[in-house]
Scaffold this motif. Structure first.
Motif, PDB file in Angstrom:
ATOM      1  N   UNK A 163       0.824  -1.211   0.000  1.00 36.67           N
ATOM      2  CA  UNK A 163       0.000   0.000   0.000  1.00 36.67           C
ATOM      3  C   UNK A 163       0.857   1.259   0.000  1.00 36.67           C
ATOM      4  N   UNK A 164       2.086   1.148   0.525  1.00 40.62           N
ATOM      5  CA  UNK A 164       2.973   2.316   0.574  1.00 40.62           C
ATOM      6  C   UNK A 164       3.697   2.559  -0.740  1.00 40.62           C
ATOM      7  N   UNK A 165       3.687   1.563  -1.625  1.00 43.07           N
ATOM      8  CA  UNK A 165       4.367   1.715  -2.912  1.00 43.07           C
ATOM      9  C   UNK A 165       3.506   2.560  -3.861  1.00 43.07           C
ATOM     10  N   UNK A 166       4.175   3.195  -4.803  1.00 39.84           N
ATOM     11  CA  UNK A 166       3.472   4.023  -5.798  1.00 39.84           C
ATOM     12  C   UNK A 166       2.689   3.110  -6.755  1.00 39.84           C
ATOM     13  N   UNK A 167       1.410   3.417  -6.997  1.00 42.58           N
ATOM     14  CA  UNK A 167       0.597   4.538  -6.508  1.00 42.58           C
ATOM     15  C   UNK A 167       0.115   4.301  -5.076  1.00 42.58           C
ATOM     16  N   UNK A 168       0.474   5.196  -4.203  1.00 44.40           N
ATOM     17  CA  UNK A 168       0.257   5.028  -2.776  1.00 44.40           C
ATOM     18  C   UNK A 168      -1.245   4.921  -2.479  1.00 44.40           C
ATOM     19  N   UNK A 169      -1.568   3.979  -1.588  1.00 45.26           N
ATOM     20  CA  UNK A 169      -2.926   3.881  -1.082  1.00 45.26           C
ATOM     21  C   UNK A 169      -3.898   3.077  -1.915  1.00 45.26           C
ATOM     22  N   UNK A 170      -3.443   2.432  -2.980  1.00 44.70           N
ATOM     23  CA  UNK A 170      -4.368   1.682  -3.845  1.00 44.70           C
ATOM     24  C   UNK A 170      -4.330   0.176  -3.607  1.00 44.70           C
ATOM     25  N   UNK A 171      -3.220  -0.347  -3.142  1.00 42.55           N
ATOM     26  CA  UNK A 171      -3.099  -1.803  -3.014  1.00 42.55           C
ATOM     27  C   UNK A 171      -4.105  -2.357  -2.007  1.00 42.55           C
ATOM     28  N   UNK A 172      -4.256  -1.692  -0.880  1.00 45.44           N
ATOM     29  CA  UNK A 172      -5.156  -2.218   0.152  1.00 45.44           C
ATOM     30  C   UNK A 172      -6.616  -2.259  -0.323  1.00 45.44           C
ATOM     31  N   UNK A 173      -7.190  -1.148  -0.835  1.00 44.76           N
ATOM     32  CA  UNK A 173      -8.583  -1.254  -1.296  1.00 44.76           C
ATOM     33  C   UNK A 173      -8.763  -2.215  -2.472  1.00 44.76           C
ATOM     34  N   UNK A 174      -7.739  -2.379  -3.304  1.00 50.08           N
ATOM     35  CA  UNK A 174      -7.822  -3.388  -4.364  1.00 50.08           C
ATOM     36  C   UNK A 174      -7.910  -4.789  -3.770  1.00 50.08           C
ATOM     37  N   UNK A 175      -7.073  -5.051  -2.775  1.00 54.77           N
ATOM     38  CA  UNK A 175      -7.102  -6.359  -2.132  1.00 54.77           C
ATOM     39  C   UNK A 175      -8.436  -6.584  -1.429  1.00 54.77           C
ATOM     40  N   UNK A 176      -9.004  -5.524  -0.874  1.00 52.84           N
ATOM     41  CA  UNK A 176     -10.304  -5.645  -0.211  1.00 52.84           C
ATOM     42  C   UNK A 176     -11.399  -6.038  -1.200  1.00 52.84           C
ATOM     43  N   UNK A 177     -11.357  -5.499  -2.412  1.00 51.82           N
ATOM     44  CA  UNK A 177     -12.313  -5.918  -3.438  1.00 51.82           C
ATOM     45  C   UNK A 177     -12.063  -7.360  -3.866  1.00 51.82           C
ATOM     46  N   UNK A 178     -10.798  -7.703  -4.090  1.00 51.19           N
ATOM     47  CA  UNK A 178     -10.462  -9.075  -4.505  1.00 51.19           C
ATOM     48  C   UNK A 178     -10.852 -10.080  -3.430  1.00 51.19           C
ATOM     49  N   UNK A 179     -10.839  -9.647  -2.163  1.00 48.50           N
ATOM     50  CA  UNK A 179     -11.169 -10.544  -1.057  1.00 48.50           C
ATOM     51  C   UNK A 179     -12.635 -10.963  -1.055  1.00 48.50           C
ATOM     52  N   UNK A 180     -13.463 -10.300  -1.842  1.00 46.62           N
ATOM     53  CA  UNK A 180     -14.885 -10.628  -1.902  1.00 46.62           C
ATOM     54  C   UNK A 180     -15.213 -11.580  -3.035  1.00 46.62           C
ATOM     55  N   UNK A 181     -14.241 -11.900  -3.877  1.00 44.88           N
ATOM     56  CA  UNK A 181     -14.517 -12.611  -5.126  1.00 44.88           C
ATOM     57  C   UNK A 181     -13.854 -13.981  -5.133  1.00 44.88           C
ATOM     58  N   UNK A 182     -13.768 -14.584  -6.283  1.00 50.66           N
ATOM     59  CA  UNK A 182     -13.305 -15.965  -6.401  1.00 50.66           C
ATOM     60  C   UNK A 182     -11.800 -16.050  -6.199  1.00 50.66           C
ATOM     61  N   UNK A 183     -11.320 -16.803  -5.205  1.00 50.03           N
ATOM     62  CA  UNK A 183      -9.871 -16.880  -4.983  1.00 50.03           C
ATOM     63  C   UNK A 183      -9.108 -17.490  -6.148  1.00 50.03           C
ATOM     64  N   UNK A 184      -9.787 -18.262  -6.978  1.00 53.23           N
ATOM     65  CA  UNK A 184      -9.104 -18.960  -8.070  1.00 53.23           C
ATOM     66  C   UNK A 184      -9.036 -18.171  -9.365  1.00 53.23           C
ATOM     67  N   UNK A 185      -9.650 -16.991  -9.405  1.00 52.78           N
ATOM     68  CA  UNK A 185      -9.565 -16.220 -10.636  1.00 52.78           C
ATOM     69  C   UNK A 185     -10.511 -15.038 -10.646  1.00 52.78           C
ATOM     70  N   UNK A 186     -10.000 -13.861 -10.320  1.00 56.96           N
ATOM     71  CA  UNK A 186     -10.787 -12.630 -10.369  1.00 56.96           C
ATOM     72  C   UNK A 186     -10.465 -11.913 -11.676  1.00 56.96           C
ATOM     73  N   UNK A 187     -11.441 -11.667 -12.546  1.00 56.52           N
ATOM     74  CA  UNK A 187     -11.154 -10.907 -13.771  1.00 56.52           C
ATOM     75  C   UNK A 187     -10.640  -9.511 -13.418  1.00 56.52           C
ATOM     76  N   UNK A 188      -9.445  -9.188 -13.861  1.00 54.99           N
ATOM     77  CA  UNK A 188      -8.849  -7.906 -13.473  1.00 54.99           C
ATOM     78  C   UNK A 188      -9.582  -6.724 -14.093  1.00 54.99           C
TER      79      UNK A 188
END
Length: 764
Positions: free
Chosen positions: A349-374
Motif C-alpha cells: 500500500x505504501x508503494x506508488x501509486x500510494x494507497x491503492x493496493x489495500x482497497x484493491x485487495x479488499x475488493x479481490x477478497x470478496x470474489x473468487x480466490x481462483x480467478x478474479x477478472x482484473x
C-alpha cells in the motif's frame, strides 16, 4: 546427504611432499656409505665424487628446509582460516530456527538438494519466494541444518535480513569468528572482509538471508559466487532483481493435499479426531502455517477436524478466533495466520501509486480466490471506489494504469498472483478472509456494492464464451458465499438474478433451482413474502423448477405467485404479466394445452392494450400463442401465424434480436412438424449458421439447432446421417451441458431413435 560443495585439496599432499624430501636425504647418505665398495677408484675421482656427494646431501637438506618452510608459510597464510581450538566443527553465526514439529519432507526440499548436488552446474544462489506462511524459512533451516550436521560446512551464517544493518551485523560477526579482521573493526569493514573471504576461500560456506523482504537492503551485500559456497534467500518478494543471472528464483508453494493431511495426521495423532482431515486441509487452502496453527488449536481445545471445520466455515467467526493466542503459537511462529500478511499489505500500500493496493485487495477478497477478472477493477464503479478509499490523495482520480501498477505491487509481495499479460488474478482464500475480517461494516457494505456493480457491468449479455461465463458465475457465487445476507441487505439483488439465469442457461438447471430456493428462503426471512425482490426470485425459481422437468410443479408455483402478484403489485405490473405468461406456458407443458391457449390469448389482449403491437413482450406472446395452437393440432394455422410474426419481428426488432431468432426457430420446427421437411432443413441450417456466428458453437441454442437439423434430416429419409450428426452432438452436449441437462437427454433419445430406424423415403 552426500557432499555438495567442491572438494578442497587434501592436507595429505603437504605430508607427501615432506616425506619425499626426507627420502631424498636418506638416499644420499646411503649412497655416500656404499660408494667406496661398489665403485672402482680412478685418479682424482675420490675428491670429485666426494664433492658431488656432499653437494647432493646439501641439496637434499635445502630441499627439506624449503619444504618445511613452504609448509610453515601455508600454515601462516591459513592461520586466519583455522577453526578455533577444539577440532574442525562448523562455525555457526546466527540462530537457525528450531525444526518445526511434524515437519513434512516436501518436494521443495528435494528440489534444493538436487540443485545443490549438481557439482559444477549447481546454482550457487537460490531465492525461495512465496507468500507468508508457506514455510520458506523452515525449508531453508532444514537444508542448512542437514549440511552442518553432516560435516559438509566450515561456516554457516544465518542472517535475519530484516534490514541492511541486520545483514551487516551478521556478516561482521562471522568475520570476527573467522579471525579475518581485528575484533574492534568497523562493522561495514568487517562485513566487506567476510565477502572477500567468501570469494577467495576453498573452505565450504553457506549464507542464509532469511526474510529479505526489502531487496534493496541486500544491495552491495550479496555473497559472491564461489563453487565452495552457497547462498539461500527467503523472501515474500518476486521482483525481477531477485532472479538475476547468477540467482535462481524458486517459487515455494503450498502443501500438497497429501502433505497437509500428513501433517494433521501426525499432529492430531488421535485417529478418532481425524474425520474430515482432507476436507479441512482443503478449507485451509493447504497453507502450511494455517495447517500448523489449526492443528495446535485442535489439540488445545480437544476438538476434532470435523468440529474445527464447522467453526472455520462459520462466517461470523474471525480468523484470529480460530488459532492459538499469540503467546501460544506452535513452532516459534511469530504471528497468527491473519497477522502474517499485515506487513506485506502495508508495504504494497505504501508503494506508488500510494494507497491503492489495500482497497484493491479488499475488493479481490470478496470474489473468487481462483480467478478474479482484473477488468472488474477498471470499471467506473471500482475506479470511483478506489479514489475514495485510498489512504492518501483523497479525491484524486484513479486511472486504469494505476490499478495495473497497484496489482503489480500486490503480486511482488506475494499477496496475489497476477500475470500482467493475463486477464485474472488469484489470491489465497485465507488472505481473503483475513482481509475481510479487518473491514468495518461500512467499508464492507461499500465494497460489496462495488463488486456487484463491477460484475454486472462486465458480464456479457449474450454468453458466447463458456469459460468467461463460468468465471463470472464463480465470482458472483463467491461474493454471495463470502458476505451472505449482506448481498441482499445491500440491495445487490441483480447480480444474483444474473448468476442464476446464467447457471440455468448454461445447462446447470438443478444448480440454478437449488440456489434460488436458498435465496427465496433468505428473502422471506429478511424481507417478508410481499417484498418485490422476494416475488421476483420466486418467479425465477419456479421457471427453473420447470426446466428440471417438473412442469406441473412449476405451473402450481406460478399460479401461487400470480395470486400474490395481483394482491401486492396489481394486474398491470410487468411482474404480474410475466407470471401470467409463465402460468400459461407451464400449464401447456404439463398437458393442459387448451387451458394454456386460452390463458395466452387473454394475456395477448392485455399486452396489446398496455404495450401496443410492436413491443417485444407483445411479439413474444404472439409466438407463444402460435406454438400452443400448433400443439393443440392447428399446424397450418401456426405456420401462418409464425410467418407473419417473423416479418414483424424483422421489421421492428431486426434480424439478430433474440425474439426474432426465437420466431425463426419456431417457424422452422413447425414447418417440419407440418411435414415440410425440406423447408425445415433449409430454415434450420441458416438459423444454425446465425447461432454459431452470434452465440458461438457451444451455446445451448446452437446445440439445440443442431439437434433439430439432425432430426429433420432423419425425417427427410436420411436416418444414418441423422444418427451420425447426433452422435457427435452427444459428445458436445456432455462436454458443455453435462449428463443431467434436458437437452442432453433429448439428444441421447433422438440418437437411439434414429439408430433403430431403417432408411425411409421423404414421405415416410
Amino acid at each position: 546427504m552426500g557432499e555438495i560443495f567442491g572438494r578442497r585439496p587434501p592436507r595429505r599432499r603437504v605430508v607427501v611432499l615432506l616425506a619425499l624430501a626426507l627420502l631424498t636425504a636418506v638416499a644420499a647418505v646411503l649412497l655416500l656409505r656404499r660408494s667406496p665398495v661398489t665403485l672402482a677408484p680412478r685418479p682424482g675421482w675420490a675428491g670429485t665424487e666426494q664433492a658431488g656427494w656432499i653437494a647432493g646431501i646439501v641439496s637434499a637438506v635445502f630441499s627439506l628446509v624449503g619444504t618445511v618452510a613452504a609448509v610453515q608459510a601455508l600454515r601462516t597464510t591459513r592461520a586466519a582460516e583455522r577453526p578455533p581450538a577444539g577440532g574442525t566443527r562448523t562455525i555457526r553465526v546466527g540462530r537457525i530456527p528450531q525444526p518445526a514439529s511434524w515437519f513434512q519432507d516436501r518436494r521443495a526440499r528435494l528440489d534444493l538438494a538436487r540443485a545443490a548436488r549438481a557439482g559444477r552446474t549447481a546454482v550457487l544462489t537460490q531465492v525461495l519466494s512465496g507468500m507468508g506462511g508457506v514455510g520458506k524459512t523452515q525449508l531453508a533451516a532444514q537444508f542448512a541444518r542437514r549440511l552442518a550436521d553432516s560435516g559438509e560446512l566450515d561456516l554457516l551464517v544465518w542472517a535475519t535480513a530484516i534490514s541492511r544493518d541486520a545483514i551487516i551485523a551478521a556478516y561482521a560477526q562471522a568475520a570476527r569468528e573467522l579471525r579475518v579482521v581485528d575484533p574492534t573493526a568497523d562493522p561495514d569493514q568487517a562485513a566487506a572482509a567476510l565477502l572477500t573471504w567468501c570469494e577467495q576461500t576453498d573452505r565450504r560456506w553457506l549464507v542464509v538471508l532469511d526474510n529479505l523482504d526489502v531487496p534493496a537492503d541486500a544491495a552491495g551485500w550479496w555473497p559472491p559466487a564461489n563453487r565452495n559456497g552457497r547462498t539461500i534467500v527467503t523472501t515474500r518478494r518476486r521482483d525481477a532483481v531477485l532472479g538475476a543471472e547468477d540467482r535462481t528464483l524458486v517459487e515455494v508453494g503450498l502443501f500438497t493435499g497429501e502433505e497437509a493431511v500428513g501433517y494433521l495426521t501426525r499432529a492430531v495423532a488421535d485417529p478418532a479426531r481425524l474425520a474430515e482431515a482432507g476436507q479441512l486441509a482443503a478449507d485451509l487452502g493447504h497453507l502450511p502455517l494455517a495447517v500448523a496453527q489449526a492443528a495446535a488449536f485442535i489439540r488445545d481445545r480437544g476438538l476434532d477436524c470435523a468440529g474445527y471445520r464447522r467453526m472455520l466455515l462459520d462466517r461470523r467467526r474471525r480468523l484470529d478466533d480460530l488459532v492459538p493466542q499469540p503467546d501460544a503459537l506452535p513452532d516459534d511462529h511469530r504471528a497468527t495466520v491473519a497477522a502474517t500478511w499485515s506487513l506485506s499489505i502495508d508495504a504494497a500500500d505504501a508503494a506508488v501509486p500510494v494507497g491503492l493496493a489495500r482497497p484493491l485487495l479488499e475488493l479481490a477478497a470478496l470474489l473468487d480466490p481462483n480467478g478474479v477478472p482484473t477488468g472488474l477493477f477498471a470499471t467506473p464503479a471500482a475506479l470511483a471506489h478506489l479514489a475514495t478509499a485510498r489512504a492518501v490523495g483523497e479525491g484524486a482520480r484513479v486511472q486504469a494504469e494505476d490499478v495495473t501498477r497497484a496489482l503489480h505491487n500486490l503480486h511482488r509481495l506475494s499477496l496475489v498472483t497476477h500475470d500482467p499479460h493475463g486477464s485474472s488474478l488469484r489470491v489465497h482464500a485465507l488472505v481473503q478472509r483475513a482481509t475481510r475480517d479487518r473491514l468495518t461494516d461500512a467499508q464492507l457494505v461499500a465494497a460489496v456494492r462495488v463488486a456487484a456493480a463491477a460484475l454486472l457491468r462486465l458480464w456479457p449479455a449474450t454468453e458466447v464464451e463458456p469459460p468467461l461465463s463460468q468465471a463470472f458465475r464463480a465470482n458472483a457465487a463467491a461474493l454471495r458465499d463470502h458476505v451472505g445476507d449482506l448481498l441482499l441487505r445491500a440491495g445487490c439483488h441483480e447480480v444474483l438474478f444474473r448468476l442464476y439465469e446464467s447457471l440455468g442457461e448454461s445447462g446447470l438447471v438443478r444448480a440454478a433451482f437449488d440456489g434460488l430456493a436458498e435465496v427465496v428462503a433468505d428473502c422471506l426471512r429478511l424481507h417478508g413474502p410481499d417484498h418485490l425482490e422476494t416475488l421476483r426470485f420466486r418467479n425465477q425459481r419456479a421457471f427453473w423448477q420447470g426446466r428440471t422437468g417438473d412442469a406441473a410443479g412449476a405451473a402450481d408455483a406460478f399460479a401461487e405467485l400470480l395470486t400474490d402478484c395481483l394482491r401486492v403489485v396489481g394486474p398491470d405490473d410487468p411482474l404480474t404479466l410475466t407470471t401470467r405468461h409463465n402460468v400459461a406456458y407451464w400449464r401447456g407443458e404439463a398437458g393442459d394445452v387448451a387451458g394454456a391457449v386460452e390463458a395466452t390469448a387473454q394475456l395477448l389482449t392485455d399486452r396489446l392494450r398496455l404495450h401496443g403491437p410492436e413491443h417485444p413482450h407483445t411479439l413474444n406472446t404472439r409466438g407463444s400463442l402460435a406454438w400452443l395452437r400448433a400443439e393443440a393440432g392447428d399446424r397450418a394455422g401456426a405456420v401462418t401465424a409464425l410467418r407473419a410474426l417473423l416479418a414483424d419481428c424483422q421489421r421492428v426488432l431486426g434480424l439478430e434480436h433474440k425474439t426474432t431468432l426465437s420466431a425463426r426457430n419456431g417457424l422452422a420446427w413447425q414447418l417440419g412438424a407440418a411435414g415440410e421437411h425440406t423447408a425445415a432443413i433449409a430454415e434450420t441450417r441458416v438459423l444454425l449458421d446465425d447461432y454459431i456466428r452470434l452465440l458461438g458453437v457451444d451455446h445451448p441454442q446452437t446445440l439445440n439447432a443442431r439437434r433439430n437439423l439432425a432430426w429433420w434430416r432423419g425425417k427427410a429419409g436420411d436416418p444414418a446421417g441423422a444418427a451420425a450428426a447426433l452422435a457427435g452432438l452427444v459428445d458436445d452436449c456432455l462436454r458443455v451441458l453435462g449428463p443431467d441437462h434436458p437437452l442432453t437427454g433429448m439428444v441421447v433419445e433422438s440418437l437411439a431413435y434414429w439408430r433403430g430406424k431403417p432408411r425411409r423415403t421423404a414421405d415416410g
